[in-house]
Write an enzyme that holds these catalytic residues in place. Structure first.
Site, PDB file in Angstrom:
ATOM      1  N   ASP A   1       0.836  -1.213   0.000  1.00 38.42           N
ATOM      2  CA  ASP A   1       0.000   0.000   0.000  1.00 38.42           C
ATOM      3  C   ASP A   1       0.867   1.258   0.000  1.00 38.42           C
ATOM      4  O   ASP A   1       2.027   1.226   0.437  1.00 38.42           O
ATOM      5  CB  ASP A   1      -0.869   0.038   1.270  1.00 38.42           C
ATOM      6  CG  ASP A   1      -2.065  -0.910   1.203  1.00 38.42           C
ATOM      7  OD1 ASP A   1      -2.322  -1.502   0.150  1.00 38.42           O
ATOM      8  OD2 ASP A   1      -2.744  -1.038   2.247  1.00 38.42           O
TER       9      ASP A   1
ATOM     10  N   ARG B   1      -1.495  -0.605  -8.663  1.00 34.73           N
ATOM     11  CA  ARG B   1      -2.826  -0.156  -8.256  1.00 34.73           C
ATOM     12  C   ARG B   1      -2.860   1.366  -8.333  1.00 34.73           C
ATOM     13  O   ARG B   1      -1.971   2.035  -7.794  1.00 34.73           O
ATOM     14  CB  ARG B   1      -3.106  -0.588  -6.802  1.00 34.73           C
ATOM     15  CG  ARG B   1      -4.449  -0.048  -6.290  1.00 34.73           C
ATOM     16  CD  ARG B   1      -4.592  -0.181  -4.770  1.00 34.73           C
ATOM     17  NE  ARG B   1      -4.547  -1.552  -4.337  1.00 34.73           N
ATOM     18  CZ  ARG B   1      -4.236  -1.917  -3.079  1.00 34.73           C
ATOM     19  NH1 ARG B   1      -3.914  -1.007  -2.166  1.00 34.73           N
ATOM     20  NH2 ARG B   1      -4.215  -3.185  -2.753  1.00 34.73           N
TER      21      ARG B   1
HETATM   22  C1  FAD Z   1      -8.859  -1.277  -3.392  1.00 35.60           C
HETATM   23  C2  FAD Z   1      -8.430   0.058  -2.883  1.00 35.60           C
HETATM   24  C3  FAD Z   1      -7.165   0.208  -2.346  1.00 35.60           C
HETATM   25  C4  FAD Z   1      -6.743   1.451  -1.911  1.00 35.60           C
HETATM   26  N1  FAD Z   1      -5.459   1.606  -1.459  1.00 35.60           N
HETATM   27  C5  FAD Z   1      -5.015   2.833  -1.131  1.00 35.60           C
HETATM   28  C6  FAD Z   1      -3.658   3.063  -0.795  1.00 35.60           C
HETATM   29  O1  FAD Z   1      -2.814   2.159  -0.787  1.00 35.60           O
HETATM   30  N2  FAD Z   1      -3.276   4.329  -0.472  1.00 35.60           N
HETATM   31  C7  FAD Z   1      -4.166   5.374  -0.474  1.00 35.60           C
HETATM   32  O2  FAD Z   1      -3.768   6.509  -0.211  1.00 35.60           O
HETATM   33  N3  FAD Z   1      -5.469   5.180  -0.764  1.00 35.60           N
HETATM   34  C8  FAD Z   1      -5.914   3.951  -1.095  1.00 35.60           C
HETATM   35  N4  FAD Z   1      -7.230   3.772  -1.423  1.00 35.60           N
HETATM   36  C9  FAD Z   1      -8.218   4.855  -1.158  1.00 35.60           C
HETATM   37  C10 FAD Z   1      -8.338   5.824  -2.312  1.00 35.60           C
HETATM   38  O3  FAD Z   1      -7.144   6.590  -2.403  1.00 35.60           O
HETATM   39  C11 FAD Z   1      -9.527   6.781  -2.132  1.00 35.60           C
HETATM   40  O4  FAD Z   1      -9.389   7.519  -0.975  1.00 35.60           O
HETATM   41  C12 FAD Z   1     -10.874   6.079  -2.075  1.00 35.60           C
HETATM   42  O5  FAD Z   1     -10.934   4.984  -2.941  1.00 35.60           O
HETATM   43  C13 FAD Z   1     -11.997   7.054  -2.498  1.00 35.60           C
HETATM   44  O6  FAD Z   1     -11.768   7.531  -3.786  1.00 35.60           O
HETATM   45  P1  FAD Z   1     -12.649   7.101  -5.064  1.00 35.60           P
HETATM   46  O7  FAD Z   1     -11.695   6.895  -6.189  1.00 35.60           O
HETATM   47  O8  FAD Z   1     -13.530   5.980  -4.747  1.00 35.60           O
HETATM   48  O9  FAD Z   1     -13.439   8.418  -5.461  1.00 35.60           O
HETATM   49  P2  FAD Z   1     -14.418   9.355  -4.658  1.00 35.60           P
HETATM   50  O10 FAD Z   1     -14.656  10.515  -5.565  1.00 35.60           O
HETATM   51  O11 FAD Z   1     -13.936   9.620  -3.279  1.00 35.60           O
HETATM   52  O12 FAD Z   1     -15.746   8.500  -4.557  1.00 35.60           O
HETATM   53  C14 FAD Z   1     -16.547   8.154  -5.673  1.00 35.60           C
HETATM   54  C15 FAD Z   1     -17.852   7.561  -5.148  1.00 35.60           C
HETATM   55  O13 FAD Z   1     -17.574   6.348  -4.432  1.00 35.60           O
HETATM   56  C16 FAD Z   1     -18.339   6.257  -3.260  1.00 35.60           C
HETATM   57  N5  FAD Z   1     -17.431   6.326  -2.082  1.00 35.60           N
HETATM   58  C17 FAD Z   1     -16.123   6.618  -2.094  1.00 35.60           C
HETATM   59  N6  FAD Z   1     -15.589   6.553  -0.838  1.00 35.60           N
HETATM   60  C18 FAD Z   1     -16.621   6.234  -0.028  1.00 35.60           C
HETATM   61  C19 FAD Z   1     -16.729   6.021   1.367  1.00 35.60           C
HETATM   62  N7  FAD Z   1     -15.679   6.123   2.177  1.00 35.60           N
HETATM   63  N8  FAD Z   1     -17.946   5.695   1.879  1.00 35.60           N
HETATM   64  C20 FAD Z   1     -19.027   5.566   1.065  1.00 35.60           C
HETATM   65  N9  FAD Z   1     -18.985   5.756  -0.275  1.00 35.60           N
HETATM   66  C21 FAD Z   1     -17.813   6.075  -0.819  1.00 35.60           C
HETATM   67  C22 FAD Z   1     -19.308   7.409  -3.297  1.00 35.60           C
HETATM   68  O14 FAD Z   1     -20.459   6.983  -3.975  1.00 35.60           O
HETATM   69  C23 FAD Z   1     -18.546   8.430  -4.104  1.00 35.60           C
HETATM   70  O15 FAD Z   1     -19.413   9.364  -4.729  1.00 35.60           O
HETATM   71  C24 FAD Z   1      -7.652   2.555  -1.937  1.00 35.60           C
HETATM   72  C25 FAD Z   1      -8.916   2.397  -2.489  1.00 35.60           C
HETATM   73  C26 FAD Z   1      -9.312   1.188  -2.986  1.00 35.60           C
HETATM   74  C27 FAD Z   1     -10.662   1.088  -3.613  1.00 35.60           C
END
Ligand code: FAD
Length: 311
Positions: free
Chosen positions: A137, A187
C-alpha cells in the site's frame, strides 16, 4: 474543510481513544471492516469468492513503533496466507494480501527501512509458496520514496509484488511512466492522506483528471493495471481506455473497498470484469475508518448518530 478535520483526527491519539472505546462505534465500523480476526476475514473472502470476486486482505494497523510488533504483524500475514491457502482461495492469486509499509516497520526510529524490507520479504515468500502475491500500500506522501524503494527491492526476488500510485500526488504521472513495464502490477487510487499543496493537487477535479492521465499511461503500457476507485466516471473511462488499448478483461482489474458500492462490484463482475475487493480486518481500525469518513462526510452523520444513541 471537513475532510481536513477528519484526516487530522485520524492522526489524533485523543480522538482515537474517545472513538474506539465507544461500544456502538464497533457496529458502525463493521460496515467497512470484516471483523477482528483472520477467521472473520476468511469468512468474508469465502463469501466474495462465491460471488465471483477476488480479494486483497489487509491486517489493519499502521505506524508501528516497536520492532517486535513489526515482526508480529509479518507473522500475522504469514498465518493469514496459510488460512487463505487452506481454504483454496490463493490459487491464481484470487486472494492476495495488502501490506502497509509502516505496519511492518518503515517508521521505526532505527533501521526502519531494513526492518520493513525483511518483513515484506517474509510475507512475499509465504505468498509465493501459496500461489499468490502481495501489494504494498501507499501511505502518507513522506513515505512514498522509501515505499517505492521497498517495492523495487522486493521485486528483485518477487517480480509479482504490486505497488500503489496515488493520483493526487503531483509526481504520480512520472511514477506511472516508470512503472508501466512488463510484469508490473500497479494499483491506481486517488489518495487518502493529508498532503500539502506543493506536493498534492488540491481540487477534486484536478485529482480526477490526473487519475485519467495515469490510467491512460498504465493501460497503454504492458503491465497489469489495478484500478482502485468507486468513481463511476473513472470506471467508464477505464473501460473505454481498455477497449482502445485492445486489452481483454483478464489483463486488468477493478478494485473497491469492502462495504463500498457493493452493487457496482457485483455489476462489474456480472459484466465479466475482474473485480477485487480490499478486505481489512483487525482491532486497529481507527486510522482506516477515519479515512473512510473523510472520503464521504455523509458517513459521519451516520456514525455520530450511532455514537449519540449509545451515550
Ligand atoms: C482497493 C483500494 C485500495 C486502496 N489503497 C489505497 C492506498 O494504498 N493508499 C491510499 O492513499 N489510498 C488507497 N485507497 C483509497 C483511495 O485513495 C480513495 O481515498 C478512495 O478509494 C476514495 O476515492 P474514489 O476513487 O472511490 O473516489 P471518490 O470521488 O472519493 O468516490 C466516488 C464515489 O464512491 C463512493 N465512495 C467513495 N468513498 C466512499 C466512502 N468512504 N464511503 C461511502 N462511499 C464512498 C461514493 O459513492 C462516491 O461518490 C484505496 C482504495 C481502494 C478502492
Amino acid at each position: 474543510m471537513l475532510r481536513r478535520v477528519l484526516l487530522a483526527a485520524s492522526a489524533s491519539q485523543r480522538v482515537r481513544r474517545l472513538t474506539t472505546t465507544a461500544p456502538l462505534a464497533r457496529d458502525v465500523v463493521r460496515r467497512f471492516v470484516a471483523g477482528e480476526t483472520a477467521a472473520d476475514a476468511l469468512a468474508v473472502a469465502r463469501r466474495l469468492a462465491a460471488d465471483g470476486m477476488a480479494v486483497t486482505v489487509d491486517y489493519l494497523g499502521e505506524d508501528t513503533t516497536e520492532p517486535d510488533h513489526a515482526v508480529a504483524v509479518a507473522a500475522e500475514y504469514v498465518a493469514l496466507i496459510g488460512l487463505l491457502a487452506e481454504a483454496g482461495l490463493t490459487e491464481d492469486g484470487r486472494a492476495e494480501v495488502s501490506v502497509k509499509p509502516t505496519a511492518v516497520g518503515l517508521g521505526l526510529p532505527e533501521h526502519g527501512e531494513k526492518t520493513a524490507a525483511e518483513n515484506i520479504a517474509r510475507i512475499c515468500a509465504a505468498a509465493r509458496a501459496a500461489g499468490t502475491t502481495v501489494t504494498v500500500d501507499s501511505e502518507d506522501h513522506t513515505r512514498i520514496e522509501p515505499t517505492l524503494r521497498l517495492v523495487a527491492q522486493a521485486r528483485r526476488d518477487y517480480p509479482e509484488v504490486g505497488c500503489v500510485i496515488q493520483s493526487y500526488l503531483r509526481r504520480s504521472p512520472g511514477d506511472c511512466q516508470a512503472l508501466a513495464v512488463a510484469g508490473s502490477r500497479v494499483r491506481l487510487c486517488k489518495g487518502a492522506y493529508r498532503a500539502p499543496d506543493g506536493v498534492a493537487l488540491a481540487a477534486r477535479s484536478e485529482v480526477d483528471r490526473a487519475y485519467a492521465r495515469c490510467l491512460r499511461i498504465l493501460m497503454d503500457g504492458p503491465g497489469y493495471p489495478m484500478l482502485a476507485t468507486h468513481d463511476p466516471r473513472l470506471i467508464a473511462i477505464a473501460r473505454s481506455l481498455a477497449a482502445a488499448a485492445g486489452r481483454d478483461p483478464g489483463s486488468f482489474e477493478y478494485q473497491m473497498l469492502y462495504g463500498i458500492r457493493t452493487d457496482e462490484q457485483r455489476r462489474l463482475t456480472a459484466e465479466g470484469a475482474r473485480v477485487r475487493v480490499y478486505v481489512p480486518y483487525g482491532s486497529d481500525w481507527y486510522g482506516y475508518f477515519m479515512r473512510r469518513l473523510a472520503e464521504r462526510p455523509a458517513n459521519l452523520t451516520f456514525f455520530l448518530r450511532a455514537l449519540a444513541s449509545g451515550w
